[in-house]
Design a protein around this motif. Sequence first.
Motif, PDB file in Angstrom:
ATOM      1  N   LEU A  11       0.948  -1.071   0.025  1.00 23.01           N
ATOM      2  CA  LEU A  11       0.097  -0.102  -0.149  1.00 23.01           C
ATOM      3  C   LEU A  11       0.744   1.219  -0.077  1.00 23.01           C
ATOM      4  N   GLU A  12       2.314   1.122   0.169  1.00 24.38           N
ATOM      5  CA  GLU A  12       3.097   2.375   0.227  1.00 24.38           C
ATOM      6  C   GLU A  12       4.171   2.310  -1.013  1.00 24.38           C
ATOM      7  N   VAL A  13       4.422   1.154  -1.574  1.00 26.60           N
ATOM      8  CA  VAL A  13       5.438   1.096  -2.637  1.00 26.60           C
ATOM      9  C   VAL A  13       5.023  -0.044  -3.614  1.00 26.60           C
ATOM     10  N   PRO A  14       5.650   0.013  -4.713  1.00 25.87           N
ATOM     11  CA  PRO A  14       5.281  -1.058  -5.805  1.00 25.87           C
ATOM     12  C   PRO A  14       5.679  -2.140  -5.457  1.00 25.87           C
ATOM     13  N   GLU A  15       4.663  -3.035  -5.178  1.00 27.67           N
ATOM     14  CA  GLU A  15       5.043  -4.372  -4.548  1.00 27.67           C
ATOM     15  C   GLU A  15       5.988  -5.105  -5.770  1.00 27.67           C
ATOM     16  N   ASN A  16       6.904  -5.964  -4.791  1.00 29.11           N
ATOM     17  CA  ASN A  16       7.503  -6.899  -5.426  1.00 29.11           C
ATOM     18  C   ASN A  16       8.678  -6.310  -6.439  1.00 29.11           C
ATOM     19  N   SER A  17       9.006  -4.909  -5.956  1.00 30.99           N
ATOM     20  CA  SER A  17       9.691  -4.229  -6.963  1.00 30.99           C
ATOM     21  C   SER A  17      11.164  -4.144  -6.054  1.00 30.99           C
ATOM     22  N   MET A  18      12.286  -3.919  -6.803  1.00 34.49           N
ATOM     23  CA  MET A  18      13.458  -3.326  -6.449  1.00 34.49           C
ATOM     24  C   MET A  18      13.479  -2.209  -5.641  1.00 34.49           C
ATOM     25  N   SER A  19      12.687  -1.317  -6.294  1.00 32.88           N
ATOM     26  CA  SER A  19      12.834   0.120  -5.755  1.00 32.88           C
ATOM     27  C   SER A  19      12.041   0.070  -4.538  1.00 32.88           C
ATOM     28  N   GLY A  20      10.771  -0.712  -4.431  1.00 29.68           N
ATOM     29  CA  GLY A  20      10.060  -0.615  -3.347  1.00 29.68           C
ATOM     30  C   GLY A  20      10.722  -1.313  -2.230  1.00 29.68           C
ATOM     31  N   LEU A  21      11.455  -2.596  -2.360  1.00 30.75           N
ATOM     32  CA  LEU A  21      12.107  -3.317  -1.145  1.00 30.75           C
ATOM     33  C   LEU A  21      13.180  -2.207  -0.716  1.00 30.75           C
ATOM     34  N   ALA A  22      13.767  -1.453  -1.555  1.00 28.22           N
ATOM     35  CA  ALA A  22      14.856  -0.722  -1.341  1.00 28.22           C
ATOM     36  C   ALA A  22      14.063   0.575  -0.297  1.00 28.22           C
ATOM     37  N   ALA A  23      13.195   1.090  -0.890  1.00 31.59           N
ATOM     38  CA  ALA A  23      12.481   1.978   0.215  1.00 31.59           C
ATOM     39  C   ALA A  23      12.010   1.716   1.434  1.00 31.59           C
ATOM     40  N   ALA A  24      11.411   0.376   1.350  1.00 32.22           N
ATOM     41  CA  ALA A  24      11.014  -0.157   2.734  1.00 32.22           C
ATOM     42  C   ALA A  24      12.370  -0.451   3.516  1.00 32.22           C
ATOM     43  N   TYR A  25      13.275  -0.953   3.250  1.00 30.11           N
ATOM     44  CA  TYR A  25      14.566  -1.030   3.836  1.00 30.11           C
ATOM     45  C   TYR A  25      15.193   0.296   4.227  1.00 30.11           C
ATOM     46  N   GLY A  26      15.180   1.141   3.286  1.00 34.97           N
ATOM     47  CA  GLY A  26      15.658   2.319   3.865  1.00 34.97           C
ATOM     48  C   GLY A  26      14.837   3.222   4.706  1.00 34.97           C
ATOM     49  N   ARG A  27      13.767   3.056   5.094  1.00 32.48           N
ATOM     50  CA  ARG A  27      12.729   3.548   5.861  1.00 32.48           C
ATOM     51  C   ARG A  27      13.030   3.085   7.311  1.00 32.48           C
ATOM     52  N   GLY A  28      13.355   1.975   7.177  1.00 31.54           N
ATOM     53  CA  GLY A  28      13.773   1.264   8.492  1.00 31.54           C
ATOM     54  C   GLY A  28      12.392   0.986   9.489  1.00 31.54           C
TER      55      GLY A  28
END
Length: 281
Positions: free
Chosen positions: A49-66
């Motif tokens: 609901l916050e990033v494009p699912e299963n995408s590298m940019s989405g995973l990177a954003a989730a990781y970076g936000r912590g």
Amino acid sequence: MVTRSALLSLGGLLALAPSVLSPVEWGPAPLTVDSLPRVALTAHRGGALEVPENSMSGLAAAYGRGTAQVLDFDTRMLRDGTLVVLHDPTLDRTTYASGPVDRIDARQWAAVRLRPRASLPGRWRSERLPTVAQVLDRFGGRTVLMLEAKDPRSLGGLSGMIHRRGLTRSVFVNSNDPAVALRAHQLGLTAQLWRSEEQMRTDRPARWARFVDLLDVDYRARDADLVRAVRSGIPRVWAHTVNTPRQRDRVLRLGCDGVISDAPGLLARTPSGAGAPVSAG
């Protein structure tokens, strides 16, 4: 439970460059499931609901936000055996391409482009979708990962990839099939089993305690079914897919020790009012 201040502190650590993060914060060995807090938060498909699912940019954003300690993604197998990151059996919903995933090969996969949903917050561009190897290489050992093996035939290949990278205690391998979870355990992987609300009505999860490391339960299940899962003897019981603070607080009160969410940012910044969990004694 995870407090807001603890999550903000974790977010600051995860914002560090990987070259600093690995040796200073986590030491020379990969971050493992044993390092997770008492109550863990998972970004489902990166936080769909916050990033494009299963995408590298989405995973990177989730990781970076912590805001989550675990990154979740789905895996599929192409015609030539290449393991890729996608939820659906077809390309239609999340990409500009169409057709079954298992009818294309790695060369064709490289041409597939993500179609970000217009309803997502922020601005997202189309991009290539990742392979499983690319996600493991980028995030493996730096955070705990959770992958769902959508194709049981891929389990041997996934096992080899995880073992070669030394990530057997850093990656949950998920399935809805108890037989697949048992096979994952036999392969030396950290086995996860998810169950639906309907399945939980007749499940006897204590039967799986010897080989399941994480039981992933539907938050919509009846109270009695959730409590039975919590009391099963399985080390971790997390609820999916929890997208509101009220849903989260209920499953925590019933004794779950983790949630899997499409909105990890929302949950991380909303203090929990769950109170004391139900006793499993």
